[in-house]
Design a protein around this motif. Structure first.
Motif, PDB file in Angstrom:
ATOM      1  N   PHE A 314      34.024 -42.186  28.618  1.00  0.00           N
ATOM      2  CA  PHE A 314      32.598 -42.096  28.297  1.00  0.00           C
ATOM      3  C   PHE A 314      31.862 -41.599  29.534  1.00  0.00           C
ATOM      4  CE2 PHE A 314      33.231 -46.311  30.058  1.00  0.00           C
ATOM      5  CZ  PHE A 314      32.115 -46.548  30.851  1.00  0.00           C
ATOM      6  N   THR A 315      30.589 -41.294  29.368  1.00  0.00           N
ATOM      7  CA  THR A 315      29.745 -40.871  30.481  1.00  0.00           C
ATOM      8  C   THR A 315      28.888 -42.040  30.924  1.00  0.00           C
ATOM      9  OG1 THR A 315      29.673 -38.586  29.711  1.00  0.00           O
ATOM     10  CG2 THR A 315      27.947 -39.284  31.217  1.00  0.00           C
ATOM     11  N   GLY A 316      28.966 -42.371  32.224  1.00  0.00           N
ATOM     12  CA  GLY A 316      28.140 -43.434  32.782  1.00  0.00           C
ATOM     13  C   GLY A 316      26.999 -42.844  33.583  1.00  0.00           C
ATOM     14  N   ARG A 317      25.855 -43.499  33.537  1.00  0.00           N
ATOM     15  CA  ARG A 317      24.679 -42.999  34.260  1.00  0.00           C
ATOM     16  C   ARG A 317      24.062 -44.116  35.089  1.00  0.00           C
ATOM     17  NH1 ARG A 317      24.857 -40.107  29.501  1.00  0.00           N
ATOM     18  NH2 ARG A 317      24.800 -37.835  29.810  1.00  0.00           N
ATOM     19  N   GLY A 318      23.595 -43.725  36.275  1.00  0.00           N
ATOM     20  CA  GLY A 318      23.008 -44.681  37.189  1.00  0.00           C
ATOM     21  C   GLY A 318      23.944 -44.982  38.341  1.00  0.00           C
ATOM     22  N   PRO A 319      23.605 -45.975  39.160  1.00  0.00           N
ATOM     23  CA  PRO A 319      24.485 -46.363  40.264  1.00  0.00           C
ATOM     24  C   PRO A 319      25.847 -46.818  39.734  1.00  0.00           C
ATOM     25  CG  PRO A 319      22.304 -47.363  40.494  1.00  0.00           C
ATOM     26  CD  PRO A 319      22.353 -46.759  39.120  1.00  0.00           C
ATOM     27  N   LEU A 320      26.888 -46.567  40.533  1.00  0.00           N
ATOM     28  CA  LEU A 320      28.235 -46.921  40.095  1.00  0.00           C
ATOM     29  C   LEU A 320      28.355 -48.395  39.754  1.00  0.00           C
ATOM     30  CD1 LEU A 320      31.218 -46.220  39.642  1.00  0.00           C
ATOM     31  CD2 LEU A 320      31.593 -46.557  42.096  1.00  0.00           C
ATOM     32  N   GLU A 321      27.725 -49.258  40.540  1.00  0.00           N
ATOM     33  CA  GLU A 321      27.853 -50.694  40.265  1.00  0.00           C
ATOM     34  C   GLU A 321      27.301 -51.066  38.893  1.00  0.00           C
ATOM     35  OE1 GLU A 321      24.477 -50.264  43.425  1.00  0.00           O
ATOM     36  OE2 GLU A 321      26.405 -49.319  42.936  1.00  0.00           O
ATOM     37  N   ASN A 322      26.256 -50.352  38.452  1.00  0.00           N
ATOM     38  CA  ASN A 322      25.715 -50.614  37.117  1.00  0.00           C
ATOM     39  C   ASN A 322      26.681 -50.160  36.028  1.00  0.00           C
ATOM     40  OD1 ASN A 322      23.510 -51.455  38.535  1.00  0.00           O
ATOM     41  ND2 ASN A 322      22.100 -49.896  37.770  1.00  0.00           N
ATOM     42  N   VAL A 323      27.325 -49.014  36.257  1.00  0.00           N
ATOM     43  CA  VAL A 323      28.294 -48.501  35.291  1.00  0.00           C
ATOM     44  C   VAL A 323      29.472 -49.461  35.169  1.00  0.00           C
ATOM     45  CG1 VAL A 323      29.883 -46.605  34.772  1.00  0.00           C
ATOM     46  CG2 VAL A 323      27.624 -46.111  35.720  1.00  0.00           C
ATOM     47  N   VAL A 324      29.955 -49.968  36.303  1.00  0.00           N
ATOM     48  CA  VAL A 324      31.079 -50.903  36.279  1.00  0.00           C
ATOM     49  C   VAL A 324      30.664 -52.219  35.626  1.00  0.00           C
ATOM     50  CG1 VAL A 324      32.760 -52.151  37.676  1.00  0.00           C
ATOM     51  CG2 VAL A 324      32.116 -49.818  38.297  1.00  0.00           C
ATOM     52  N   ASP A 325      29.434 -52.673  35.873  1.00  0.00           N
ATOM     53  CA  ASP A 325      28.946 -53.894  35.221  1.00  0.00           C
ATOM     54  C   ASP A 325      28.925 -53.736  33.706  1.00  0.00           C
ATOM     55  OD1 ASP A 325      28.612 -55.379  37.510  1.00  0.00           O
ATOM     56  OD2 ASP A 325      26.472 -54.921  37.726  1.00  0.00           O
ATOM     57  N   ALA A 326      28.475 -52.567  33.234  1.00  0.00           N
ATOM     58  CA  ALA A 326      28.450 -52.309  31.791  1.00  0.00           C
ATOM     59  C   ALA A 326      29.861 -52.313  31.213  1.00  0.00           C
ATOM     60  CB  ALA A 326      27.765 -50.975  31.512  1.00  0.00           C
ATOM     61  N   LEU A 327      30.808 -51.756  31.976  1.00  0.00           N
ATOM     62  CA  LEU A 327      32.199 -51.755  31.533  1.00  0.00           C
ATOM     63  C   LEU A 327      32.746 -53.166  31.458  1.00  0.00           C
ATOM     64  CD1 LEU A 327      34.846 -50.277  30.850  1.00  0.00           C
ATOM     65  CD2 LEU A 327      35.276 -50.122  33.315  1.00  0.00           C
ATOM     66  N   ARG A 328      32.467 -53.982  32.460  1.00  0.00           N
ATOM     67  CA  ARG A 328      32.937 -55.374  32.450  1.00  0.00           C
ATOM     68  C   ARG A 328      32.407 -56.115  31.226  1.00  0.00           C
ATOM     69  NH1 ARG A 328      31.105 -55.285  38.125  1.00  0.00           N
ATOM     70  NH2 ARG A 328      32.923 -55.001  39.499  1.00  0.00           N
ATOM     71  N   ALA A 329      31.118 -55.943  30.957  1.00  0.00           N
ATOM     72  CA  ALA A 329      30.502 -56.631  29.813  1.00  0.00           C
ATOM     73  C   ALA A 329      31.132 -56.183  28.502  1.00  0.00           C
ATOM     74  CB  ALA A 329      28.998 -56.377  29.801  1.00  0.00           C
ATOM     75  N   ALA A 330      31.353 -54.877  28.369  1.00  0.00           N
ATOM     76  CA  ALA A 330      31.972 -54.356  27.140  1.00  0.00           C
ATOM     77  C   ALA A 330      33.405 -54.851  27.007  1.00  0.00           C
ATOM     78  CB  ALA A 330      31.917 -52.844  27.133  1.00  0.00           C
ATOM     79  N   LEU A 331      34.134 -54.906  28.115  1.00  0.00           N
ATOM     80  CA  LEU A 331      35.509 -55.400  28.077  1.00  0.00           C
ATOM     81  C   LEU A 331      35.575 -56.830  27.595  1.00  0.00           C
ATOM     82  CD1 LEU A 331      37.235 -53.959  31.277  1.00  0.00           C
ATOM     83  CD2 LEU A 331      38.181 -53.939  28.957  1.00  0.00           C
ATOM     84  N   ASP A 332      34.638 -57.649  28.036  1.00  0.00           N
ATOM     85  CA  ASP A 332      34.650 -59.045  27.631  1.00  0.00           C
ATOM     86  C   ASP A 332      34.268 -59.227  26.170  1.00  0.00           C
ATOM     87  OD1 ASP A 332      35.527 -60.149  30.016  1.00  0.00           O
ATOM     88  OD2 ASP A 332      33.507 -60.281  30.864  1.00  0.00           O
ATOM     89  N   ALA A 333      33.692 -58.170  25.560  1.00  0.00           N
ATOM     90  CA  ALA A 333      33.295 -58.242  24.145  1.00  0.00           C
ATOM     91  C   ALA A 333      34.335 -57.629  23.209  1.00  0.00           C
ATOM     92  CB  ALA A 333      31.951 -57.537  23.949  1.00  0.00           C
ATOM     93  N   VAL A 334      35.335 -56.922  23.761  1.00  0.00           N
ATOM     94  CA  VAL A 334      36.346 -56.270  22.932  1.00  0.00           C
ATOM     95  C   VAL A 334      37.532 -57.216  22.728  1.00  0.00           C
ATOM     96  CG1 VAL A 334      38.048 -54.392  22.886  1.00  0.00           C
ATOM     97  CG2 VAL A 334      35.707 -53.929  23.590  1.00  0.00           C
ATOM     98  N   PRO A 335      37.988 -57.381  21.495  1.00  0.00           N
ATOM     99  CA  PRO A 335      39.130 -58.270  21.250  1.00  0.00           C
ATOM    100  C   PRO A 335      40.382 -57.824  22.009  1.00  0.00           C
ATOM    101  CG  PRO A 335      38.052 -57.672  19.190  1.00  0.00           C
ATOM    102  CD  PRO A 335      37.482 -56.789  20.258  1.00  0.00           C
ATOM    103  N   VAL A 336      41.134 -58.781  22.499  1.00  0.00           N
ATOM    104  CA  VAL A 336      42.409 -58.517  23.164  1.00  0.00           C
ATOM    105  C   VAL A 336      43.528 -58.974  22.247  1.00  0.00           C
ATOM    106  CG1 VAL A 336      43.848 -59.001  25.171  1.00  0.00           C
ATOM    107  CG2 VAL A 336      41.364 -58.821  25.436  1.00  0.00           C
ATOM    108  N   THR A 337      44.454 -58.084  21.937  1.00  0.00           N
ATOM    109  CA  THR A 337      45.575 -58.417  21.062  1.00  0.00           C
ATOM    110  C   THR A 337      46.798 -58.762  21.894  1.00  0.00           C
ATOM    111  OG1 THR A 337      46.256 -56.108  20.906  1.00  0.00           O
ATOM    112  CG2 THR A 337      44.696 -56.912  19.255  1.00  0.00           C
ATOM    113  N   SER A 338      47.713 -59.440  21.278  1.00  0.00           N
ATOM    114  CA  SER A 338      48.924 -59.848  22.004  1.00  0.00           C
ATOM    115  C   SER A 338      49.940 -58.713  22.011  1.00  0.00           C
ATOM    116  CB  SER A 338      49.534 -61.071  21.354  1.00  0.00           C
ATOM    117  OG  SER A 338      49.817 -60.833  19.984  1.00  0.00           O
TER     118      SER A 338
END
Length: 338
Positions: A314-338
């Motif tokens: 995907f395309t991230g916009r803004g400071p890198l730390e904000n982009v990584v924060d958005a990724l972390r939040a999305a990762l925690d919301a996506v189901p993890v399968t075994s």
């Protein structure tokens, strides 16, 4: 066979292509900006096939209109024209390996201007923005769909077309190591090799020919890899980044870090790998890879991008730390399968 595409869809697309060869606006082929082997190989294979049938075409991609070094010797490159020289209102626009209109960059306006649009792709997140859609999410590469398209058109598989398809197939299966590799993938590769193309030469250009300074660039990027094992319920994230200053320091283009995300994916302590590539001030091209339990395609859709379960972006916009924060939040919301 690409079974996800209906016979009716094939028939309508083939009829349209044959008729377009007799019209004034002609056919324009386009792939996503900063094209990889599957995008460019699929597009040029189609261009060579249509030319074999006497159908004139133009092929292009968005600025920066520059081929990665690994693809500068690809067959069919003589069909390429800068985006500024493309017919403004083609009878037919064909797009390749392009999951959304915005990924066409400078050529995006052609989608509205063309009489018809044929979308040729294998991304599961492609919603089908064409008037005709040849999309098979089960295909290992867009090159697989193109192979069937050319066969149905009656194009003879020669060495030049085979080279383009082989490049697409090899790059999108991580040199036949990816999860999408199947018996049919190897059967197609065998047919392509039977035309006389040299897999050793092609693989050397794709994977093994690089200047020493690119190794120094990789050392910088790999040296700053961050491991966050607690992300996504313990699935873990490993990530790094490359800036425009990094590229200027070593006198290189972004193409020389395209494969680094796959290196990072090898980290055993995490399931997801990410590389953020700075494309401009406050803009980042994000590449994601998964080793299985996290669907990075679904993750990327949440963040405005798309792709496959194991490879997306995907395309991230803004400071890198904000982009990584958005990724972390999305990762925690996506189901993890075994």
């Amino acid at each position: 066979m690409t079974g996800a595409i209906s016979e009716d869809a094939w028939l309508r697309a083939l009829t349209l292509l044959r008729a377009a060869g007799e019209q004034s606006g002609g056919i324009v082929l386009a792939c996503h900006l900063n094209p990889d082997g599957d995008a460019l190989g699929s597009m040029l294979a189609t261009g060579l096939g249509l030319r074999q049938l006497g159908i004139p075409v133009q092929a292009s991609f968005s600025n920066p209109f520059r081929l990665p070094q690994a693809l500068t010797q690809l067959a069919g490159r003589e069909l390429l024209v800068p985006p500024e020289e493309v017919v403004a209102q083609p009878d037919v626009l064909m797009t390749f390996d392009t999951g959304s209109v915005d990924r066409l960059g400078d050529l995006a306006p052609l989608v509205a201007a063309a009489g018809d649009v044929i979308v040729v792709d294998h991304h599961v997140t492609n919603g089908g923005f064409g008037t005709h859609n040849l999309i098979d999410p089960q295909a290992a590469a867009t090159a697989v769909v193109v192979d069937e398209l050319l066969s149905r058109l009656g194009v003879e598989l020669d060495a030049a077309i085979a080279e383009c398809l082989y490049v697409g197939l090899s790059t999108d299966t991580a040199s036949f190591r990816g999860a999408a590799t199947s018996p049919s993938t190897h059967e197609l590769a065998a047919r392509l090799l039977a035309t006389g193309i040299r897999p050793d030469e092609i693989s050397r250009r794709l994977y093994d020919a690089r200047p020493v300074r690119s190794l120094h660039l990789l050392a910088d990027v790999l040296g700053r890899v961050v491991l966050e094992p607690g992300i996504a319920g313990g699935a873990g994230l490993s990530w790094s980044y490359v800036t425009q200053d990094d590229l200027s320091k070593h006198g290189l283009g972004m193409e020389w870090v395209e494969g680094v995300v796959d290196m990072i994916r090898g980290a055993e302590e995490s399931t997801v790998a990410m590389v953020a590539k700075q494309t401009g001030p406050g803009e980042w091209s994000i590449s994601l890879r998964s080793r299985g339990s996290v669907d990075v395609g679904a993750l990327s859709v949440r963040l405005g991008g798309g792709g496959h379960r194991l490879a997306a972006g995907f395309t991230g916009r803004g400071p890198l730390e904000n982009v990584v924060d958005a990724l972390r939040a999305a990762l925690d919301a996506v189901p993890v399968t075994s």
